[in-house]
Motif scaffolding. Structure first.
Motif, mmCIF file in Angstrom:
data_model
loop_
_atom_site.group_PDB
_atom_site.id
_atom_site.type_symbol
_atom_site.label_atom_id
_atom_site.label_comp_id
_atom_site.label_asym_id
_atom_site.label_seq_id
_atom_site.Cartn_x
_atom_site.Cartn_y
_atom_site.Cartn_z
ATOM 1 N N MET A 99 38.556 36.189 41.412
ATOM 2 C CA MET A 99 39.210 37.231 41.072
ATOM 3 C C MET A 99 40.682 37.400 41.436
ATOM 4 S SD MET A 99 37.836 41.265 41.082
ATOM 5 C CE MET A 99 36.327 40.838 40.367
ATOM 6 N N MET A 100 40.530 37.078 42.742
ATOM 7 C CA MET A 100 42.053 37.248 43.316
ATOM 8 C C MET A 100 43.144 36.326 42.765
ATOM 9 S SD MET A 100 42.664 39.541 45.532
ATOM 10 C CE MET A 100 44.044 39.353 46.406
ATOM 11 N N ASP A 101 42.453 35.215 42.283
ATOM 12 C CA ASP A 101 43.557 34.278 41.462
ATOM 13 C C ASP A 101 43.935 35.057 40.005
ATOM 14 O OD1 ASP A 101 43.074 32.426 43.378
ATOM 15 O OD2 ASP A 101 41.396 31.383 42.216
ATOM 16 N N SER A 102 43.292 35.695 39.424
ATOM 17 C CA SER A 102 43.357 36.379 38.141
ATOM 18 C C SER A 102 43.994 37.561 38.419
ATOM 19 C CB SER A 102 42.252 36.276 37.178
ATOM 20 O OG SER A 102 41.319 37.028 37.614
ATOM 21 N N ALA A 103 43.755 38.508 39.367
ATOM 22 C CA ALA A 103 44.024 39.799 39.493
ATOM 23 C C ALA A 103 44.850 40.238 40.629
ATOM 24 C CB ALA A 103 42.894 40.742 39.030
ATOM 25 N N GLN A 104 45.261 39.284 41.265
ATOM 26 C CA GLN A 104 45.991 39.521 42.756
ATOM 27 C C GLN A 104 47.031 40.583 42.803
ATOM 28 O OE1 GLN A 104 47.122 36.065 44.993
ATOM 29 N NE2 GLN A 104 49.086 35.984 43.613
ATOM 30 N N ASP A 105 47.748 40.740 41.745
ATOM 31 C CA ASP A 105 48.640 41.777 41.859
ATOM 32 C C ASP A 105 48.298 43.240 41.899
ATOM 33 O OD1 ASP A 105 50.562 39.948 41.814
ATOM 34 O OD2 ASP A 105 51.022 39.985 39.630
ATOM 35 N N ASN A 106 47.188 43.279 41.345
ATOM 36 C CA ASN A 106 46.575 44.842 41.528
ATOM 37 C C ASN A 106 45.980 45.149 42.801
ATOM 38 O OD1 ASN A 106 46.229 45.245 38.528
ATOM 39 N ND2 ASN A 106 44.404 43.909 38.394
ATOM 40 N N PHE A 107 45.635 43.944 43.436
ATOM 41 C CA PHE A 107 45.219 44.362 45.087
ATOM 42 C C PHE A 107 46.231 44.261 46.125
ATOM 43 C CE2 PHE A 107 41.382 42.539 42.570
ATOM 44 C CZ PHE A 107 40.978 43.508 42.409
ATOM 45 N N LEU A 108 47.229 43.165 45.949
ATOM 46 C CA LEU A 108 48.094 42.852 47.036
ATOM 47 C C LEU A 108 49.271 44.149 46.989
ATOM 48 C CD1 LEU A 108 48.313 39.152 47.048
ATOM 49 C CD2 LEU A 108 47.123 40.629 48.221
ATOM 50 N N SER A 109 49.288 44.820 45.693
ATOM 51 C CA SER A 109 50.211 45.779 45.777
ATOM 52 C C SER A 109 49.931 47.295 45.890
ATOM 53 C CB SER A 109 50.867 45.851 44.319
ATOM 54 O OG SER A 109 50.109 46.250 43.358
ATOM 55 N N HIS A 165 34.805 42.851 36.746
ATOM 56 C CA HIS A 165 36.278 42.434 35.893
ATOM 57 C C HIS A 165 35.878 41.213 35.439
ATOM 58 C CE1 HIS A 165 40.344 40.751 36.116
ATOM 59 N NE2 HIS A 165 40.636 42.215 35.815
ATOM 60 N N GLY A 166 35.597 41.308 34.065
ATOM 61 C CA GLY A 166 35.606 40.058 33.369
ATOM 62 C C GLY A 166 33.986 39.637 33.749
ATOM 63 N N ASP A 167 33.686 38.444 34.177
ATOM 64 C CA ASP A 167 32.528 37.978 34.691
ATOM 65 C C ASP A 167 32.545 37.772 36.212
ATOM 66 O OD1 ASP A 167 34.238 35.842 35.172
ATOM 67 O OD2 ASP A 167 32.982 34.269 34.515
ATOM 68 N N GLN A 168 33.269 38.521 36.852
ATOM 69 C CA GLN A 168 33.347 38.473 38.213
ATOM 70 C C GLN A 168 32.888 40.003 38.658
ATOM 71 O OE1 GLN A 168 34.505 36.106 40.588
ATOM 72 N NE2 GLN A 168 34.466 34.759 39.062
ATOM 73 N N GLN A 169 32.443 40.065 39.992
ATOM 74 C CA GLN A 169 32.200 41.371 40.633
ATOM 75 C C GLN A 169 32.883 41.637 41.835
ATOM 76 O OE1 GLN A 169 27.949 41.667 40.686
ATOM 77 N NE2 GLN A 169 28.125 43.260 39.072
ATOM 78 N N LEU A 170 33.476 42.718 42.104
ATOM 79 C CA LEU A 170 33.988 43.066 43.570
ATOM 80 C C LEU A 170 33.047 43.958 44.224
ATOM 81 C CD1 LEU A 170 35.631 45.981 43.833
ATOM 82 C CD2 LEU A 170 37.215 44.564 42.591
ATOM 83 N N ILE A 171 33.034 44.116 45.402
ATOM 84 C CA ILE A 171 32.034 45.028 46.123
ATOM 85 C C ILE A 171 32.828 46.054 46.884
ATOM 86 C CG2 ILE A 171 30.462 45.266 47.929
ATOM 87 C CD1 ILE A 171 29.617 42.256 47.116
#
Length: 188
Positions: A99-109, A165-171
């Protein structure tokens, strides 16, 4: 508050359960906070004049055994959610590497912005089930609570929620600190 990044991560392995598997949930009004289906960030903000996120640390780390199965590494972020200067919630987020590969900008910022704003307003994440846990803090989390000058004479309660988020899950795990429990119980 003498919290340092040197102690990150603070989280610990917790046994989480479906709320209907817990023989005795805490009484109201705390139960409603624990099981609230909406954004905890919004609920917290509605009970204070100043809401603040204190980032304790964030990094790619191995999750605890059983915490995020089949993931060798996850982006882990730990924060304190503070209301009017008082830490109420310790939150731990685990984002799988894919998920970080596809959406890292959401988290790192994010910086000191609450993750809840991203999860509940972007439209990219779907909230899922809530699990709860009652436990006694030990090791790093107990030291964190002590450093916050909050006495923990009773077990802590927390909740864990999955976001797709798509086929991934964060916790996201949210532990209600002793001061939060005391203040919530007074709201009755």
């Amino acid at each position: 508050m003498s919290v340092t990044r040197l102690s990150f991560p603070y989280g610990e392995s917790i046994q989480w359960h479906s709320p209907d598997q817990i023989p005795q949930l805490p009484p109201s009004p705390f139960r409603e906070w624990l099981l609230a289906s909406g954004s905890l960030t919004q609920k917290l903000k509605s009970h204070c004049n100043q809401f603040e996120v204190k980032v304790l640390g964030e990094a790619m780390l191995p999750p605890f055994p059983g915490e995020l199965p089949h993931q060798g590494q996850a982006w882990i972020r730990e924060v304190l959610l503070c209301l009017d200067g008082i830490p109420w919630v310790f939150a731990r987020t685990l984002v799988p590497g894919a998920m970080m590969d596809s959406a890292q900008d959401n988290f790192l910022s994010l910086g000191t912005r609450p993750l809840g704003e991203l999860l509940f307003t972007s439209g990219d994440f779907t909230p899922g089930k809530i699990e709860v846990g009652e436990f006694t803090a030990c090791d790093s989390l107990a030291k964190l609570i002590d450093s916050l000058e909050q006495e923990s004479h009773h077990p802590l309660w927390g909740r864990r929620r999955y976001f797709s988020h798509g086929d991934q899950q964060l916790i996201v795990s949210e532990i209600f600190l002793p001061k939060a429990r005391q203040l919530i119980d007074r709201l009755a």
